[in-house]
Design a protein around this motif. Structure first.
Motif, PDB file in Angstrom:
ATOM      1  N   ARG A  89       0.873  -1.182   0.000  1.00 44.48           N
ATOM      2  CA  ARG A  89       0.000   0.000   0.000  1.00 44.48           C
ATOM      3  C   ARG A  89       0.913   1.237   0.000  1.00 44.48           C
ATOM      4  NH1 ARG A  89      -4.839   0.236   4.130  1.00 44.48           N
ATOM      5  NH2 ARG A  89      -5.670   1.646   2.539  1.00 44.48           N
ATOM      6  N   THR A  91       0.357   4.754   0.648  1.00 43.53           N
ATOM      7  CA  THR A  91       0.160   6.089   1.246  1.00 43.53           C
ATOM      8  C   THR A  91       0.697   6.237   2.672  1.00 43.53           C
ATOM      9  OG1 THR A  91      -1.760   6.392  -0.198  1.00 43.53           O
ATOM     10  CG2 THR A  91      -1.542   7.931   1.639  1.00 43.53           C
ATOM     11  N   GLU A 287      -3.347   6.151  -2.785  1.00 45.34           N
ATOM     12  CA  GLU A 287      -3.712   4.795  -3.220  1.00 45.34           C
ATOM     13  C   GLU A 287      -5.051   4.807  -3.959  1.00 45.34           C
ATOM     14  OE1 GLU A 287      -4.420   2.195   0.099  1.00 45.34           O
ATOM     15  OE2 GLU A 287      -4.607   0.419  -1.165  1.00 45.34           O
ATOM     16  N   ARG A 289      -7.935   2.300  -5.178  1.00 46.08           N
ATOM     17  CA  ARG A 289      -8.346   0.917  -4.928  1.00 46.08           C
ATOM     18  C   ARG A 289      -9.387   0.474  -5.957  1.00 46.08           C
ATOM     19  NH1 ARG A 289      -6.472  -1.452  -0.351  1.00 46.08           N
ATOM     20  NH2 ARG A 289      -8.246  -2.892  -0.266  1.00 46.08           N
TER      21      ARG A 289
END
Ligand code: MRU
Length: 351
Positions: A89, A91, A287, A289
């Motif tokens: 991930r 961030t 990010e 998603r």
């Protein structure tokens, strides 16, 4: 109730599986870096500070089976493990900070036998757990001074014990105020699309005996108009040198509303969330998603026609001009942030 989000038990990482809450409190045990990386991506473990610890253990899992005995070979493996976990991930600064911490621990032990370097990495990961417990309590103590008895606080996402080891940042402030005997009412914004506010924050606040009222994300403005909110406090995933803060998508909406209604907006985050290498929030990678998270409710009920276009940025950046103060484990940092963040974080602790 004492909740511990991550632990090292029986040579495995033990995590609360946050995707199962609030239905049940379930744990998963992980002993492979691949499984840990998957748990981060799927958000079985989530929240910036706990991601720091998870990433550190992930690196250990990635190198623990290395059988060679040269530092060179071990270092190659270490770098690969770090890169692999870092790709989970983008961030939260804490995730990268956790990786850097264990890599540094390995480096300063590089002249020792490999089994001792591995042990140094594991010890460092365990130390991150202990430090988080202490720093959240310190941060909570500083922040609690902002809350009067009967204060009504709005928050978003989950910045509580489930996002840390066992206490919380934004919710840590609430727990500390409660421990001082204050009665606090929390409004928890649901936090579409993955509902961390309703599934996780409401769950843990109830367990800890704090009054909490859940709201849909679009209710905040009405509450502010009605004089129902004294203060907004949220966590952060990455804070730039100028005080711009990345946090869960929707945080910026709250900050803008708070400014309009003249309600103080605070961020609560430990030192490990600050990224002093970036000048402003524009440099923070947000990010993106899966859109399926937006077009459904928890991937179970479709809420849009099949094939609908959607956008799913997981975070937004609140500009520092909207932030009244950043509650940290070193005290509350006030504007001008550019000067005060540097002064506070680079200051040596006086013991
Ligand atoms: O996508 P998530 O659930 O990992 O996002 C978490 C948040 O945005 C939290 O507010 C943040 O990490 C602070 S946690 C103390």
């Amino acid at each position: 109730m004492h909740i511990r989000t991550i632990d090292w038990k029986n040579n495995k990482v033990r995590l609360i599986d946050q995707t199962k809450l609030p239905q049940r409190l379930a744990y998963i045990n992980i002993n492979k870096a691949g499984d840990l990386c998957r748990a981060i991506k799927m958000m079985q473990v989530r929240g910036a500070p706990v991601l720091g610890a998870a990433a550190a253990f992930g690196v250990y899992l990635g190198v623990k089976d290395y059988h060679g005995n040269s530092w060179r070979g071990f270092e190659r493996k270490l770098k690969l493990a770090g890169k692999y976990i870092a790709a989970s991930r983008p961030t939260a600064r804490n995730l990268f900070w956790g990786i850097e911490r264990v890599c540094h621990a390995a480096k300063i032990n590089k002249d020792r036998p490999v089994f001792m370097i591995k042990r140094a990495i594991l010890d460092e990961a365990k130390m991150i757990i202990e430090e988080d417990k202490a720093s959240c309590r310190l941060l909570g103590f500083y922040g609690a001074g902002l809350l009067k008895n009967k204060a009504k606080v709005l928050t978003i996402c989950n910045a509580g014990c489930l996002a840390t080891i066992d206490y919380g940042t934004a919710l840590g402030v609430i727990y500390a105020a409660k421990d001082q005997g204050k009665k606090i009412k929390v409004f928890s914004s649901e936090t579409r699309p993955l509902l961390q506010g309703s599934r996780l924050s409401v769950w843990e606040l109830c367990k800890k005996g704090v009054e909490v009222v859940m709201i849909a994300d679009n209710t905040a403005s009405k509450l502010m108009c009605d004089g129902e909110i004294d203060l907004v406090i949220t966590g952060a995933d990455r804070i730039a040198l100028n005080g711009d803060c990345a946090n869960k998508i929707g945080t910026l909406n709250l900050a803008i509303l708070a400014k309009y209604h003249n309600i103080p907006f605070y961020i609560a985050a430990p030192k490990s969330t600050f990224d002093l290498s970036i000048k402003s929030g524009r440099e923070i990678k947000i990010e993106m998603r899966r859109v399926g998270e937006v077009t459904s409710i928890l991937s179970q009920i479709n809420t849009a026609p099949a094939g609908s276009k959607a956008l799913n940025p997981a975070f937004d950046v609140t500009p520092h001009q909207l932030i009244r103060g950043i509650i940290t484990d070193r005290g509350i940092i006030k504007p001008p942030f550019l000067k005060n963040i540097r002064d506070t974080l680079l200051r040596k602790e006086c013991v």
